[in-house]
Scaffold this active site. Structure first.
Site, mmCIF file in Angstrom:
data_model
loop_
_atom_site.group_PDB
_atom_site.id
_atom_site.type_symbol
_atom_site.label_atom_id
_atom_site.label_comp_id
_atom_site.label_asym_id
_atom_site.label_seq_id
_atom_site.Cartn_x
_atom_site.Cartn_y
_atom_site.Cartn_z
ATOM 1 N N SER A 103 -28.064 -29.419 -21.268
ATOM 2 C CA SER A 103 -29.082 -29.176 -22.294
ATOM 3 C C SER A 103 -29.841 -27.874 -22.098
ATOM 4 O O SER A 103 -30.560 -27.442 -23.006
ATOM 5 C CB SER A 103 -30.074 -30.341 -22.321
ATOM 6 O OG SER A 103 -29.431 -31.526 -22.734
ATOM 7 N N GLU A 129 0.795 -1.225 0.000
ATOM 8 C CA GLU A 129 0.000 0.000 0.000
ATOM 9 C C GLU A 129 0.835 1.286 0.000
ATOM 10 O O GLU A 129 0.390 2.302 -0.528
ATOM 11 C CB GLU A 129 -0.933 0.008 1.225
ATOM 12 C CG GLU A 129 -1.997 -1.070 1.206
ATOM 13 C CD GLU A 129 -2.966 -0.896 0.054
ATOM 14 O OE1 GLU A 129 -3.364 0.250 -0.222
ATOM 15 O OE2 GLU A 129 -3.302 -1.908 -0.587
#
Length: 893
Positions: free
Chosen positions: A393, A119
């Site tokens: 399907s 950071e």
């Protein structure tokens, strides 16, 4: 002369130059005076700018001290945000999960180093504001013409958490800097990093390093964290939701690797330590807590961040009022059914079957309800939006049938190939319900046959189906562009959110609307800051295509694989199942049902998170269809009942000729294979055949096979020693018409023909033969009659026969055994025998017979077809018995 000319020209030039110089001297003075004025203006501007900068700096210093004093002990400025449903009813507040603060000395050094490396690598050097980072960020902001780069130090991030101004403006940035400078003047670096780690957000409602450690690793003692766990936590501030290890383990691992690389580059760890920590896979499962609306609220937070630019920290503690599209009735019904174990297949161990479900209002695109798992908790892995599973399907309507209709090359009345075949050199899909030459599109969808879907995608082109799926919001990759896509074979997979969103276009008449959850956001003062009135929609298919797909998918629910999804409203939908992938294992990995009513569209998925041989589903998509029906029956109650629109062009009725009955049904039984072989004559037209069978002890016929394109079959289910009656009908799938039954064929399933003495005697065999009638012109002689047993009957009849009076003066009676052939093809009748006739050959007009062996001579007569049932082999049937006639009123099963 040339020299003079040149000299003259030079003189003229000098004259001209002298004139010019005289005339331009006043202008030069004017320009010089103007330049001095500009210089003085720039000087005074610079002085004023410096003065303003100093004043601004002093203001920042003073205001920073004041703001810090005012907000010293504050975590939130405006309170927690509130979330409301579609009717404006409060769903709940975004409560925070905080832990006791951790002292600096109780925080491992490497954990601190991980955050600094990631950071703010110059944290120990700057005074709260890193001018180098700000300059770099400013350049990026100017290039992007927006605030895209923060350039914030750890101290500035802490200042933002204290001040809690949510808008990204330069004024907010300046205020943040002023607080950061004040923090650095009043606190040591150790105190700043301690406050930072105790206040930062770690995804969802979790604030502080200890709360995060307990949530994601189950460790309240930070010194027990491993290096890879420290790096995982240090990876989160960049994107608490995106790099959440529970929610996105793969992205978290990628970001963790970045953190470890930075730590290595800055000398905090060795290359060996970094490499080892990068390899670890996240596998922790936190204890579950029952909460309401959690998956939906988490999605709201994601949408607020992605669409409206609000961070999780903003949403959690910004004091916002968030109005959503959620329907409490539908959401409650969904959560109740997901909490009921009876709706899920039982697991062989403590790893339970999982599931997810999403309901969308197709008219608006608003998300009505969402469940991300059976025991989903805030900030967890949402199977509704984060998972990627193969849809089986359920993808066929999206990539094959709808784009085929939209292409204009096919309609729902088109005949599709259904014969066993390979596509290319090595892709050979199979059907689960047999094969035929062709099949209608509605029946192919209803029965979820594989070959028609693959054949159709091959006809329209893979790219057409691929692009159509993308237009419906299904995320695809280049690896998905192959024919297996027709059966739901995807590298990337999909989820219930995408599938529900895609099917909503069918339900919405072909118009696709992007799903959303947030209608409106108000800030802490009640001002509307964001509003979504729903997308205008994008037409992705014609209304006719959508209507045809709805009509065909309604059959799936009415009389197909999705019967369990039937509710009190009209339903159209499609099931989906993916097989185990293990050779010889018939279980399933995933089961789906995606469907819609005229009001709502929903998708359900079930399966194991990590399927293996021990963790597969024994049941098929019927269980997912059942759960869909239970939830949707309750969900639609809050909506006015409607019907599906019918926008198909009305076609004038066409008189179709009645189908001809099947003729020439014959067969035999093979004792070695215990198989009955049947064959019959073809019927003209584009028809299929249905086979009916009845065992003699049964009262009704049962349809045992259908959709046959050929004219022969083998019944391998016949039992040795039993007697069966068969008949065949022709069926036109385009109209649904079925012909009258064929002749009935009786088969005795015995391995060998019994000897004559073991047969039950026919009453006719026990009678005395009638006396020989010697004709008027002499003794009776053995002569063949002029009719040679030709008849129009069906079957294999052998036996006694008697001729009617001949057209001569004498007549003859014969008894014996023989064989004959019918005169009317293709029906072959057998019936004639040994006989004696008068000297004058007689023409008999009628004859019939039964027997067991052949003989000499012949009797006259034609074998009439009176509904008699031929028997194979050699059984005795009375053709006059009405029970042997086919049931003309039999309904098609």
């Amino acid at each position: 002369m040339a020299g003079k000319d040149n000299q003259m020209s030079r003189l003229n030039k000098n004259k001209d130059n002298s004139k010019t110089s005289k005339t331009t001297k006043p202008n030069a003075k004017k320009k010089k005076g103007k330049g001095k004025r500009i210089a003085w203006a720039l000087f005074f501007t610079a002085v004023i700018a410096i003065f303003c900068a100093l004043a601004g700096y002093l203001f920042i210093l003073i205001s920073g001290e004041k703001l810090l004093e005012q907000n010293q002990d504050k975590l939130t400025a405006y309170g927690t945000s509130k979330v409301y449903d579609r009717n404006g009813t409060l769903m709940g507040e975004l409560s925070l999960q905080k832990s006791d603060p951790v002292k600096y000395e109780d925080i491992p050094e490497k954990l601190i180093q991980a955050f600094i490396a990631t950071e703010d690598k110059r944290f120990m050097e700057h005074n709260g504001v890193d001018m180098w980072s700000i300059g770099r960020a400013a350049v990026k902001d100017i290039m992007a013409r927006s605030m895209v780069e923060g350039g914030s130090t750890i101290t500035q991030q802490l200042a933002k958490n204290i001040f809690l101004t949510r808008d990204k403006t330069f004024f907010r940035k300046a205020t943040e800097m002023s607080i950061a400078l004040a923090l650095e003047r009043q606190h040591s670096k150790q105190e700043i990093i301690e406050m930072y780690l105790n206040r930062i957000n770690f995804g969802g409602p979790y604030y502080g390093i200890k709360a995060a450690s307990e949530r994601y690793f189950g460790k309240s003692d930070l010194n027990k964290l491993d290096l890879w766990e420290m790096a995982t936590l240090a990876a989160m501030p960049k994107g608490p939701s995106r790099y959440n290890p529970l929610k996105n383990p793969d992205l978290s691992k990628e970001r963790r690797a970045v953190v470890l690389t930075l730590m290595e580059q800055q000398g905090y760890i060795t290359a060996e330590e970094a490499a080892e920590a990068k390899k670890v896979d996240y596998a922790y499962t936190p204890p579950e807590r029952q909460q309401k609306y959690t998956a939906f609220i988490d999605y709201v937070m994601e949408e607020a961040e992605e669409k409206w630019g609000l961070t999780e920290d903003d949403v959690n503690i910004g004091g916002y009022q968030i109005y959503t599209t959620m329907d409490v009735n539908a959401q409650t019904a969904m959560e109740e059914e997901f909490n009921n174990p009876a709706n899920f297949e039982e697991s062989p161990d403590d790893v339970q079957v999982e599931g997810s479900m999403v309901i969308i209002n197709q008219e608006t695109g608003g998300i009505v309800a969402m469940v991300g798992g059976r025991e989903y908790t805030r900030g967890g892995f949402s199977r509704a939006t984060d998972s990627r599973r193969q849809p089986g399907s359920a993808l066929k309507p999206i990539v094959s049938y709808a784009p085929a209709l939209e292409s204009g090359k096919f309609t729902k009345d088109s005949r599709l190939s259904n014969k066993k075949q390979c596509f290319g050199s090595n892709y050979c899909p199979n059907n689960l319900h047999g094969y035929s030459e062709t099949i209608g599109m509605p029946e192919a969808i209803q029965r979820s046959e594989n070959i028609p879907a693959v054949w159709l995608l091959n006809q329209i082109g893979v790219k057409t189906g691929f692009d159509f799926a993308q237009s419906l919001g299904i995320k695809m990759s280049e690896g998905d562009a192959n024919l297996s896509l027709a059966l739901g074979g995807m590298d990337t997979g999909t989820n219930t959110f995408e599938m529900a969103q895609a099917f909503s276009a069918f339900a919405n008449g072909g118009e696709f609307k992007e799903a959303f959850a947030i209608k409106q956001i108000k800030d802490n003062k009640g001002k509307v800051v964001h509003e979504n009135k729903g997308s205008k929609g994008k037409r992705v298919m014609s209304e006719t295509t959508a209507s045809q797909m709805t009509d065909m998918m309604r059959r799936v629910v009415e009389d197909g694989t999705g019967k369990n999804a039937r509710i009190s409203r009209p339903v159209a939908g499609k099931t989906g199942t993916t097989q185990s992938g293990y050779k010889g294992v018939s279980s399933n990995r995933d089961v789906w049902f995606v469907g819609y009513t005229p009001e709502l569209t929903a998708a359900v998925w079930m399966g194991y998170d990590n399927p293996d041989r021990q963790h597969l589903l024994k049941r098929s998509s019927s269980i997912s269809a059942s759960l869909w029906g239970k939830v949707m029956e309750k969900a639609v109650q809050g909506y006015e009942a409607k019907n599906f629109p019918n926008v198909e062009p009305v076609q004038p009725p066409v008189e179709e000729p009645a189908l001809s009955a099947v003729s020439g049904l014959t067969g035999s039984y093979n004792g070695e294979t215990q198989t009955v072989s049947l064959s019959w004559n073809p019927v003209q037209g584009n028809v299929q055949y249905r086979i009916y069978r009845k065992e003699t002890s049964e009262s009704e016929y049962t349809r045992i096979l259908d959709s046959l394109g050929g004219t022969s079959i083998e019944d391998m289910s016949a039992m040795e020693g039993l007697t069966y009656d068969y008949y065949v009908t022709a069926f036109d799938p385009s109209t649904g018409d079925e012909s009258e039954p064929s002749n009935i064929l009786q088969i005795v399933a015995v391995s060998e023909e019994l000897p004559p003495e073991d047969l039950e005697p026919d009453p006719g065999d026990t009678q005395e033969p009638p006396p020989v009638d010697n004709g008027e012109n002499g003794e009776g002689n053995e002569m063949p009659g002029n009719e040679n047993g030709n008849g129009n009957g069906n079957g294999n009849g052998n036996g006694n026969g008697s001729g009617e009076p001949g057209n001569g003066e004498g007549h003859g009676n014969g008894n014996g055994n023989g064989n004959g052939n019918g005169t009317t093809p293709p029906d072959n009748g057998n019936g004639a025998g040994n006989g004696q006739d008068g000297q004058n050959p007689g023409d008999g007009t009628d004859g019939s017979g039964d027997g067991t062996s052949s003989g000499d001579g012949g009797t006259g007569g034609t074998d009439t077809d009176s509904g008699n049932i031929p028997t194979v082999p050699g059984t005795i049937v009375d053709p006059s018995d009405p029970a042997n006639a086919p049931d003309q009123s039999q309904d098609s099963p």
